[in-house]
Design a protein around this motif. Sequence first.
Motif, mmCIF file in Angstrom:
data_model
loop_
_atom_site.group_PDB
_atom_site.id
_atom_site.type_symbol
_atom_site.label_atom_id
_atom_site.label_comp_id
_atom_site.label_asym_id
_atom_site.label_seq_id
_atom_site.Cartn_x
_atom_site.Cartn_y
_atom_site.Cartn_z
ATOM 1 N N GLY A 1 0.809 -1.215 0.000
ATOM 2 C CA GLY A 1 0.000 0.000 0.000
ATOM 3 C C GLY A 1 0.836 1.256 0.000
ATOM 4 O O GLY A 1 2.065 1.228 -0.169
ATOM 5 N N LEU A 2 0.171 2.384 0.204
ATOM 6 C CA LEU A 2 0.795 3.703 0.152
ATOM 7 C C LEU A 2 1.152 4.166 1.567
ATOM 8 O O LEU A 2 0.316 4.140 2.468
ATOM 9 N N TYR A 3 2.402 4.595 1.723
ATOM 10 C CA TYR A 3 2.886 5.104 3.005
ATOM 11 C C TYR A 3 3.242 6.584 2.849
ATOM 12 O O TYR A 3 3.775 7.006 1.818
ATOM 13 N N ARG A 4 2.956 7.375 3.888
ATOM 14 C CA ARG A 4 3.214 8.820 3.857
ATOM 15 C C ARG A 4 4.075 9.227 5.045
ATOM 16 O O ARG A 4 3.809 8.833 6.177
ATOM 17 N N CYS A 5 5.092 10.043 4.748
ATOM 18 C CA CYS A 5 5.895 10.661 5.809
ATOM 19 C C CYS A 5 5.586 12.149 5.823
ATOM 20 O O CYS A 5 5.695 12.832 4.795
ATOM 21 N N SER A 6 5.206 12.666 6.997
ATOM 22 C CA SER A 6 4.891 14.087 7.154
ATOM 23 C C SER A 6 5.927 14.740 8.062
ATOM 24 O O SER A 6 6.240 14.217 9.136
ATOM 25 N N ALA A 7 6.472 15.859 7.599
ATOM 26 C CA ALA A 7 7.400 16.669 8.400
ATOM 27 C C ALA A 7 6.701 17.983 8.718
ATOM 28 O O ALA A 7 6.269 18.699 7.814
ATOM 29 N N SER A 8 6.560 18.311 9.992
ATOM 30 C CA SER A 8 5.775 19.498 10.357
ATOM 31 C C SER A 8 6.388 20.219 11.555
ATOM 32 O O SER A 8 7.006 19.606 12.427
ATOM 33 N N ASN A 9 6.225 21.553 11.544
ATOM 34 C CA ASN A 9 6.534 22.387 12.706
ATOM 35 C C ASN A 9 5.498 23.503 12.780
ATOM 36 O O ASN A 9 4.458 23.438 12.103
ATOM 37 N N LEU A 10 5.757 24.532 13.566
ATOM 38 C CA LEU A 10 4.765 25.593 13.775
ATOM 39 C C LEU A 10 4.433 26.354 12.495
ATOM 40 O O LEU A 10 3.368 26.970 12.391
ATOM 41 N N LEU A 11 5.319 26.311 11.502
ATOM 42 C CA LEU A 11 5.138 27.111 10.292
ATOM 43 C C LEU A 11 4.540 26.345 9.121
ATOM 44 O O LEU A 11 4.246 26.940 8.084
ATOM 45 N N GLY A 12 4.370 25.042 9.254
ATOM 46 C CA GLY A 12 3.768 24.309 8.139
ATOM 47 C C GLY A 12 4.128 22.841 8.144
ATOM 48 O O GLY A 12 4.753 22.330 9.079
ATOM 49 N N SER A 13 3.714 22.167 7.058
ATOM 50 C CA SER A 13 3.926 20.726 6.939
ATOM 51 C C SER A 13 4.197 20.363 5.483
ATOM 52 O O SER A 13 3.640 20.976 4.561
ATOM 53 N N GLN A 14 5.062 19.370 5.284
ATOM 54 C CA GLN A 14 5.367 18.834 3.953
ATOM 55 C C GLN A 14 5.340 17.312 4.037
ATOM 56 O O GLN A 14 5.630 16.742 5.092
ATOM 57 N N SER A 15 5.001 16.661 2.902
ATOM 58 C CA SER A 15 4.872 15.206 2.911
ATOM 59 C C SER A 15 5.518 14.585 1.673
ATOM 60 O O SER A 15 5.595 15.214 0.615
ATOM 61 N N CYS A 16 5.958 13.336 1.831
ATOM 62 C CA CYS A 16 6.407 12.517 0.706
ATOM 63 C C CYS A 16 5.798 11.127 0.867
ATOM 64 O O CYS A 16 5.282 10.780 1.940
ATOM 65 N N TYR A 17 5.839 10.322 -0.215
ATOM 66 C CA TYR A 17 5.103 9.058 -0.228
ATOM 67 C C TYR A 17 5.971 7.917 -0.756
ATOM 68 O O TYR A 17 6.889 8.127 -1.560
ATOM 69 N N VAL A 18 5.636 6.693 -0.302
ATOM 70 C CA VAL A 18 6.255 5.463 -0.795
ATOM 71 C C VAL A 18 5.151 4.460 -1.076
ATOM 72 O O VAL A 18 4.282 4.223 -0.220
ATOM 73 N N ASN A 19 5.164 3.865 -2.277
ATOM 74 C CA ASN A 19 4.192 2.829 -2.633
ATOM 75 C C ASN A 19 4.887 1.478 -2.533
ATOM 76 O O ASN A 19 5.784 1.165 -3.325
ATOM 77 N N LEU A 20 4.479 0.670 -1.570
ATOM 78 C CA LEU A 20 5.136 -0.597 -1.286
ATOM 79 C C LEU A 20 4.286 -1.753 -1.813
ATOM 80 O O LEU A 20 3.087 -1.831 -1.517
ATOM 81 N N SER A 21 4.908 -2.642 -2.600
ATOM 82 C CA SER A 21 4.212 -3.818 -3.148
ATOM 83 C C SER A 21 4.920 -5.067 -2.652
ATOM 84 O O SER A 21 6.100 -5.289 -2.958
ATOM 85 N N VAL A 22 4.204 -5.907 -1.878
ATOM 86 C CA VAL A 22 4.756 -7.145 -1.340
ATOM 87 C C VAL A 22 4.265 -8.300 -2.195
ATOM 88 O O VAL A 22 3.083 -8.394 -2.527
ATOM 89 N N TYR A 23 5.161 -9.206 -2.611
ATOM 90 C CA TYR A 23 4.783 -10.335 -3.466
ATOM 91 C C TYR A 23 5.306 -11.630 -2.855
ATOM 92 O O TYR A 23 6.267 -11.643 -2.087
ATOM 93 N N SER A 24 4.652 -12.724 -3.233
ATOM 94 C CA SER A 24 5.050 -14.042 -2.733
ATOM 95 C C SER A 24 6.015 -14.694 -3.702
ATOM 96 O O SER A 24 6.173 -14.265 -4.847
#
Length: 299
Positions: free
Chosen positions: A210-233
């Motif tokens: 699925g999709l994972y999100r990392c958020s970096a935030s402080n008093l002045l705002g927030s920014q995010s980046c994403y990782v799409n992880l696919s697990v297979y057998s």
Amino acid sequence: MMGPSGSWILWTLCVCLTPRQNVALRVNMRDSSLEVVQGDSVVLPCSFFTSSPLSRLNIVWTLAPVSSPDSPMQVIVYDHGQVIEEPSLIGRVSFAGIPWSADVILNDTRVSDAGVYHCMVNNPPETSDTSVGELQLSVTAPPSLPVCEWFGDVSVGGSVSLSCSVSEGVPTPELHWDHLEEEEVSLPVHMEDDLSGSVQIFNVSAQTSGLYRCSASNLLGSQSCYVNLSVYSASQSSSGVLEAVTLTLSMVLLMLALVLLLRWLHRTGHDGKGKEEEEEEERYNEIQYTPTVVKRSFV
């Protein structure tokens, strides 16, 4: 009883005989600390009091940056009517009310401008131990865009590490990882230092995809980046390899068939052309060697 002229003479004598108090040079910082948002302008206040002419006035501003407090740098100087700016600050720093005030304007502030500023004023022949003022400047900034990465084995049963880092942000941004599925799930972050953190996922399964999100935030705002992880057998992996091999063989056979077809067409065309040339040659010979009919006249 003393007349008006006598009173004036007495007052003049008192003034002349009264010892003058030496007013030494004094520097006053109206603020001891200031805070500004990155990109904004700020006035660094520095007032001074002197009883001497300003023809020999000298003002020096220095900065001990937060990043290297033991290596102060010169910011701007006023010396005998001339202004000298630090080359890296040209266009961003200027005096606000010279020579009557030592205030400095700092434009387009950056995180690197933060630190301890000193305002030093000299106006010979006056000297004083209080001719230096100190000011602490803090520059706040929103988080920069974080960078997301993943490492590890994404096959079922493997382990994966999700990494997130930012290059800038004051106050220090907080990092937060979420798994964005039907129900958002927060993940515990292991902080490697102030500006980077990671999440460890062990024994991954299909539910880990699925999709994972990392958020970096402080008093002045927030920014995010994403990782799409696919697990297979492993079975999915083998099936994928088999499909790839089958597709490759099919393409090879198709190319071989096309080559054979082109060769056959070329040979067939060449044989047909040879037969036509032979037939045309035979017809030409027949016409060339056919006996001609000679007409004779009898008298």
